[in-house]
Design a protein around this motif. Structure first.
Motif, PDB file in Angstrom:
ATOM      1  N   ARG A 283       0.834  -1.194   0.000  1.00  0.00           N
ATOM      2  CA  ARG A 283       0.000   0.000   0.000  1.00  0.00           C
ATOM      3  C   ARG A 283       0.872   1.249   0.000  1.00  0.00           C
ATOM      4  NH1 ARG A 283      -4.893   2.245   2.130  1.00  0.00           N
ATOM      5  NH2 ARG A 283      -4.963   4.225   1.029  1.00  0.00           N
ATOM      6  N   ILE A 284       0.572   2.180  -0.892  1.00  0.00           N
ATOM      7  CA  ILE A 284       1.290   3.446  -0.957  1.00  0.00           C
ATOM      8  C   ILE A 284       0.444   4.503  -0.259  1.00  0.00           C
ATOM      9  CG2 ILE A 284       2.263   5.221  -2.463  1.00  0.00           C
ATOM     10  CD1 ILE A 284       2.557   3.046  -4.620  1.00  0.00           C
ATOM     11  N   ILE A 285       0.950   5.032   0.843  1.00  0.00           N
ATOM     12  CA  ILE A 285       0.230   6.049   1.598  1.00  0.00           C
ATOM     13  C   ILE A 285       0.729   7.434   1.170  1.00  0.00           C
ATOM     14  CG2 ILE A 285      -0.379   6.910   3.889  1.00  0.00           C
ATOM     15  CD1 ILE A 285      -1.387   4.096   3.349  1.00  0.00           C
ATOM     16  N   LEU A 286      -0.157   8.229   0.615  1.00  0.00           N
ATOM     17  CA  LEU A 286       0.213   9.581   0.195  1.00  0.00           C
ATOM     18  C   LEU A 286       0.250  10.507   1.405  1.00  0.00           C
ATOM     19  CD1 LEU A 286      -1.893  10.008  -3.074  1.00  0.00           C
ATOM     20  CD2 LEU A 286       0.540   9.498  -2.878  1.00  0.00           C
ATOM     21  N   GLU A 287       1.328  11.258   1.528  1.00  0.00           N
ATOM     22  CA  GLU A 287       1.463  12.199   2.627  1.00  0.00           C
ATOM     23  C   GLU A 287       0.932  13.575   2.225  1.00  0.00           C
ATOM     24  OE1 GLU A 287       5.505  12.280   3.849  1.00  0.00           O
ATOM     25  OE2 GLU A 287       5.527  10.172   4.496  1.00  0.00           O
ATOM     26  N   GLY A 288       0.425  14.285   3.211  1.00  0.00           N
ATOM     27  CA  GLY A 288      -0.062  15.642   2.951  1.00  0.00           C
ATOM     28  C   GLY A 288      -1.444  15.660   2.325  1.00  0.00           C
ATOM     29  N   ASP A 289      -1.989  16.857   2.188  1.00  0.00           N
ATOM     30  CA  ASP A 289      -3.318  17.059   1.613  1.00  0.00           C
ATOM     31  C   ASP A 289      -3.206  17.463   0.149  1.00  0.00           C
ATOM     32  OD1 ASP A 289      -4.546  16.565   4.088  1.00  0.00           O
ATOM     33  OD2 ASP A 289      -4.252  18.655   4.713  1.00  0.00           O
ATOM     34  N   VAL A 290      -4.315  17.327  -0.553  1.00  0.00           N
ATOM     35  CA  VAL A 290      -4.373  17.803  -1.930  1.00  0.00           C
ATOM     36  C   VAL A 290      -4.285  19.326  -1.907  1.00  0.00           C
ATOM     37  CG1 VAL A 290      -5.754  17.890  -4.038  1.00  0.00           C
ATOM     38  CG2 VAL A 290      -5.828  15.859  -2.589  1.00  0.00           C
ATOM     39  N   PRO A 291      -3.362  19.927  -2.690  1.00  0.00           N
ATOM     40  CA  PRO A 291      -3.262  21.391  -2.706  1.00  0.00           C
ATOM     41  C   PRO A 291      -4.561  22.054  -3.178  1.00  0.00           C
ATOM     42  CG  PRO A 291      -1.348  20.379  -3.741  1.00  0.00           C
ATOM     43  CD  PRO A 291      -2.355  19.279  -3.530  1.00  0.00           C
ATOM     44  N   SER A 292      -4.679  23.336  -2.904  1.00  0.00           N
ATOM     45  CA  SER A 292      -5.886  24.063  -3.289  1.00  0.00           C
ATOM     46  C   SER A 292      -5.934  24.282  -4.797  1.00  0.00           C
ATOM     47  CB  SER A 292      -5.920  25.415  -2.581  1.00  0.00           C
ATOM     48  OG  SER A 292      -6.938  26.230  -3.122  1.00  0.00           O
ATOM     49  N   PRO A 293      -7.094  24.052  -5.428  1.00  0.00           N
ATOM     50  CA  PRO A 293      -7.234  24.346  -6.855  1.00  0.00           C
ATOM     51  C   PRO A 293      -7.251  25.844  -7.154  1.00  0.00           C
ATOM     52  CG  PRO A 293      -9.329  23.626  -5.935  1.00  0.00           C
ATOM     53  CD  PRO A 293      -8.303  23.443  -4.859  1.00  0.00           C
TER      54      PRO A 293
END
Length: 322
Positions: A271-281
């Motif tokens: 499993r690849i866990i993405l760090e951080g949040d999606v940046p603002s559009p």
């Protein structure tokens, strides 16, 4: 499946202005869709996937001109639909339909099923009275509903039945293209398989072309011919279903696919866990929009936007390392 392109999307952008002050001056834009390109062939299903907020539903609605585009072109059977006047666009509506995500909110609670499904026949002057009723009954039978359902109201049906009504409504004018905007996400898992099998059957019966929008990669694998992965308003990978699921190239795609549950207890899965949040559009990162969460990033990723390039065999990827 025909190789003739039914739909061509070229550099499509959809921005939503953010206004402030007494004069409602535009101070920024939400870049929901920020320059995407793809084509769809007749009879094909293109799956459009990504996390919530990536712009996939906005893209689907802009393609149908339910939302007005900021820039770009959508060419349907040789016509740029953004250039059509209201009367010609109204005629084109017969060819392009949508199935909405929420079967509870997309059906008028004050109308019977016969009125909901048959509204298109009235609007376009195709049928009225007994003829309209017969056409509606035929559609209800096609989607697995019975004759006695025609005079009932939406609140009398389950979620799965309501979505069947929505499908019947979309089929009424015998369209060529149907945008399916997360049509299964509001349904119980036990019902999802029934509805997706129905959608596959009617695709063959009516020779439909689907844009299938979903965040459920298992469902997309089941129904799609090709898959496009969106991240923060951009398509980062586009490939055949086989190539996408067996050999994903973009790190974001790899992370999404690693999150698919394995049906075998105890099975090993990396499993690849993405760090951080999606940046603002509103203010997306410079360079590659995924670089703030990418474990493979290099210096150029922060400076230069990657282009969607063909890696061979129609497998496209927007990554500096591919």
């Amino acid at each position: 499946m025909s190789s003739n392109p039914l739909l061509e999307v070229k550099k499509l952008k959809k921005y939503f202005p953010i206004k402030s002050g007494i004069l409602s001056k535009t101070v920024a834009n939400v870049k929901a869709v920020d320059g995407i390109d793809f084509t769809i062939n007749c009879g094909e299903t293109l799956g459009l996937v990504g996390e919530s907020g990536c712009g996939k539903s906005t893209a689907g609605r802009t393609i149908l001109r339910l939302l007005e585009a900021t820039e770009g072109e959508v060419v349907f059977e040789g016509q740029n639909i953004f250039n059509l006047e209201s009367e010609k666009l109204r005629e084109l509506r017969k060819e392009m339909q949508i199935i909405f995500q929420d079967p509870y909110g997309s059906l008028n609670p004050r109308n019977t099923v016969g009125d909901i499904v048959g509204a298109a026949y009235i609007i376009h002057g195709i049928a009225r009275g007994k003829e309209k009723r017969q056409k509606v009954l035929k559609l209800l039978d096609t989607v697995g509903l019975r004759e006695e359902h025609i005079d009932r109201y939406p609140h009398e049906f389950s979620g799965g039945q309501r979505q069947r009504i929505s499908i019947a409504r979309a089929l009424a004018l015998n369209p060529k293209l149907v945008v399916c905007d997360e049509p299964l996400s509001a349904l119980d898992v036990s019902i999802q398989a029934q509805v997706i099998n129905l959608m596959r059957d009617i695709q063959q019966q009516f020779n439909l072309t689907y844009v299938f929008i979903s965040h459920d990669l298992k469902v997309v694998k089941h129904i799609s011919d090709r898959v496009a992965v969106m991240y923060l308003g951009k398509i980062v990978e586009l490939a055949s279903k086989k190539d996408m699921y067996s050999s994903p190239q973009h790190p974001y795609t790899q992370a999404l696919l690693s999150a698919i549950p394995v049906p075998r207890p105890g099975a090993n899965k990396n499993r690849i866990i993405l760090e951080g949040d999606v940046p603002s559009p509103v203010d997306p990162p410079d360079g590659c929009r995924f670089h703030t969460r990418c474990w493979e990033k290099i210096n150029i990723c922060q400076e230069e936007k990657p282009v969607l390039k063909d890696l061979g065999g129609g497998h496209f990827c927007a990554c500096h390392r591919r």
